[in-house]
Design an enzyme around this catalytic site. Structure first.
Site, PDB file in Angstrom:
ATOM      1  N   GLU A  98       0.844  -1.199   0.000  1.00 27.61           N
ATOM      2  CA  GLU A  98       0.000   0.000   0.000  1.00 27.61           C
ATOM      3  C   GLU A  98       0.879   1.249   0.000  1.00 27.61           C
ATOM      4  O   GLU A  98       2.000   1.227   0.524  1.00 27.61           O
ATOM      5  CB  GLU A  98      -0.913  -0.053   1.247  1.00 27.61           C
ATOM      6  N   ASP A  99       0.353   2.330  -0.554  1.00 25.54           N
ATOM      7  CA  ASP A  99       1.151   3.561  -0.594  1.00 25.54           C
ATOM      8  C   ASP A  99       1.188   4.252   0.762  1.00 25.54           C
ATOM      9  O   ASP A  99       2.237   4.736   1.180  1.00 25.54           O
ATOM     10  CB  ASP A  99       0.649   4.520  -1.691  1.00 25.54           C
ATOM     11  N   ASP A 102      -3.136   5.856   6.920  1.00 27.45           N
ATOM     12  CA  ASP A 102      -3.508   7.142   7.498  1.00 27.45           C
ATOM     13  C   ASP A 102      -4.346   6.847   8.754  1.00 27.45           C
ATOM     14  O   ASP A 102      -3.809   6.597   9.826  1.00 27.45           O
ATOM     15  CB  ASP A 102      -4.284   7.886   6.399  1.00 27.45           C
ATOM     16  N   PHE A 151      -0.314  16.965   3.794  1.00 27.32           N
ATOM     17  CA  PHE A 151      -0.911  16.374   2.591  1.00 27.32           C
ATOM     18  C   PHE A 151       0.180  16.152   1.555  1.00 27.32           C
ATOM     19  O   PHE A 151       0.806  17.105   1.093  1.00 27.32           O
ATOM     20  CB  PHE A 151      -2.009  17.270   2.028  1.00 27.32           C
ATOM     21  N   ARG A 164       0.060  11.850  -9.384  1.00 23.27           N
ATOM     22  CA  ARG A 164       0.544  10.501  -9.073  1.00 23.27           C
ATOM     23  C   ARG A 164       1.901  10.241  -9.737  1.00 23.27           C
ATOM     24  O   ARG A 164       2.685   9.415  -9.278  1.00 23.27           O
ATOM     25  CB  ARG A 164      -0.454   9.440  -9.558  1.00 23.27           C
TER      26      ARG A 164
HETATM   27  C1  PRP Z   1      -5.631   6.136   0.126  1.00 29.54           C
HETATM   28  C2  PRP Z   1      -4.505   5.151   0.329  1.00 29.54           C
HETATM   29  C3  PRP Z   1      -5.110   4.128   1.231  1.00 29.54           C
HETATM   30  C4  PRP Z   1      -6.061   4.928   2.074  1.00 29.54           C
HETATM   31  C5  PRP Z   1      -5.401   5.201   3.392  1.00 29.54           C
HETATM   32  O1  PRP Z   1      -6.437   5.676  -0.899  1.00 29.54           O
HETATM   33  O2  PRP Z   1      -4.093   4.592  -0.899  1.00 29.54           O
HETATM   34  O3  PRP Z   1      -5.829   3.139   0.518  1.00 29.54           O
HETATM   35  O4  PRP Z   1      -6.324   6.160   1.381  1.00 29.54           O
HETATM   36  O5  PRP Z   1      -6.298   5.823   4.246  1.00 29.54           O
HETATM   37  P1  PRP Z   1      -6.795   5.248   5.650  1.00 29.54           P
HETATM   38  O6  PRP Z   1      -5.622   4.664   6.381  1.00 29.54           O
HETATM   39  O7  PRP Z   1      -7.301   6.515   6.316  1.00 29.54           O
HETATM   40  O8  PRP Z   1      -7.894   4.281   5.406  1.00 29.54           O
HETATM   41  P2  PRP Z   1      -7.448   6.575  -1.714  1.00 29.54           P
HETATM   42  O9  PRP Z   1      -8.827   6.399  -1.169  1.00 29.54           O
HETATM   43  O10 PRP Z   1      -6.938   7.989  -1.777  1.00 29.54           O
HETATM   44  O11 PRP Z   1      -7.441   5.908  -3.155  1.00 29.54           O
HETATM   45  P3  PRP Z   1      -6.260   5.750  -4.246  1.00 29.54           P
HETATM   46  O12 PRP Z   1      -5.341   4.672  -3.750  1.00 29.54           O
HETATM   47  O13 PRP Z   1      -6.982   5.352  -5.485  1.00 29.54           O
HETATM   48  O14 PRP Z   1      -5.551   7.086  -4.360  1.00 29.54           O
END
Ligand code: PRP
Length: 175
Positions: A98-99, A102, A151, A164
């Site tokens: 995962e990237d 949060d 951010f 991205r």
């Molecule tokens: C981002 C990220 C995680 C999530 C983390 O995804 O890639 O999946 O938010 O947040 P959390 O720990 O608060 O749950 P996003 O919804 O932005 O989608 P993306 O990967 O398509 O950018």
């Protein structure tokens, strides 16, 4: 809002070094085994592509895409899978990639869902960890960088689907 790309939080060269370190650790931990990497779309695609090319163990790749329900998802941790993996993980060694983590809601819910499919093992590798933002306890086994609550975009992370493609992790907003 400042100009994106102006404030670099983590530079490309530091990213490359850290990804190599993570891949070394993972390769050692899974020596003699075969991994299935599961990337969470879309954000993980850049990190996953870099990580997989540095690993020294055989691995398969697959991807999952989660449906976004905006604030509902954020407040409850409920997730819906809009594109499931296409590989059976039963009895396999699985590494979710995962990237960013949060609040922890996404990964904690996804991990619970995947564990029900009886993998032999399941660990998580996140590139970025914003520990200050947690709403539920969640610790990834492998973490690229711990970052403050700012951010960030680039290296797969977006703002309204933009940025991205940036090779560095950059800060946007009034910080
Ligand atoms: C981002 C990220 C995680 C999530 C983390 O995804 O890639 O999946 O938010 O947040 P959390 O720990 O608060 O749950 P996003 O919804 O932005 O989608 P993306 O990967 O398509 O950018």
């Amino acid at each position: 809002m400042n100009e994106v790309g102006k404030e670099i939080l983590i530079a490309k060269t530091d990213i490359e070094k850290r990804v190599r370190e993570l891949a070394d650790t993972i390769s050692r931990d899974y020596e003699g085994r075969e991994l299935i990497l599961i990337g969470i779309l879309k954000g993980a695609f850049v990190f996953m592509a870099d990580l997989v090319r540095q690993l020294r163990i055989p691995c398969q790749v697959d991807f999952v895409r989660l449906a976004s329900y905006g604030t509902v998802t954020v407040s409850t941790g409920n997730i819906a899978i809009s594109k499931d993996i296409e590989t059976s993980i039963e009895g396999r060694d699985v590494l979710v990639v995962e990237d960013i983590v949060d609040t922890g809601l996404t990964l904690s819910a996804l991990v619970e869902r995947l564990k029900k499919r009886d993998p032999h093992s399941l660990k998580v590798c996140v590139f970025l960890d914003k520990k200050d933002r947690r709403k539920v306890p969640f610790e990834a086994e492998y973490v690229g960088f711990n970052i403050p609550d700012r951010f960030v975009v680039g290296y797969g992370l977006d703002f309204n689907e933009m940025y991205r493609f940036l090779p560095d992790i950059c800060v946007i907003g009034e910080n």
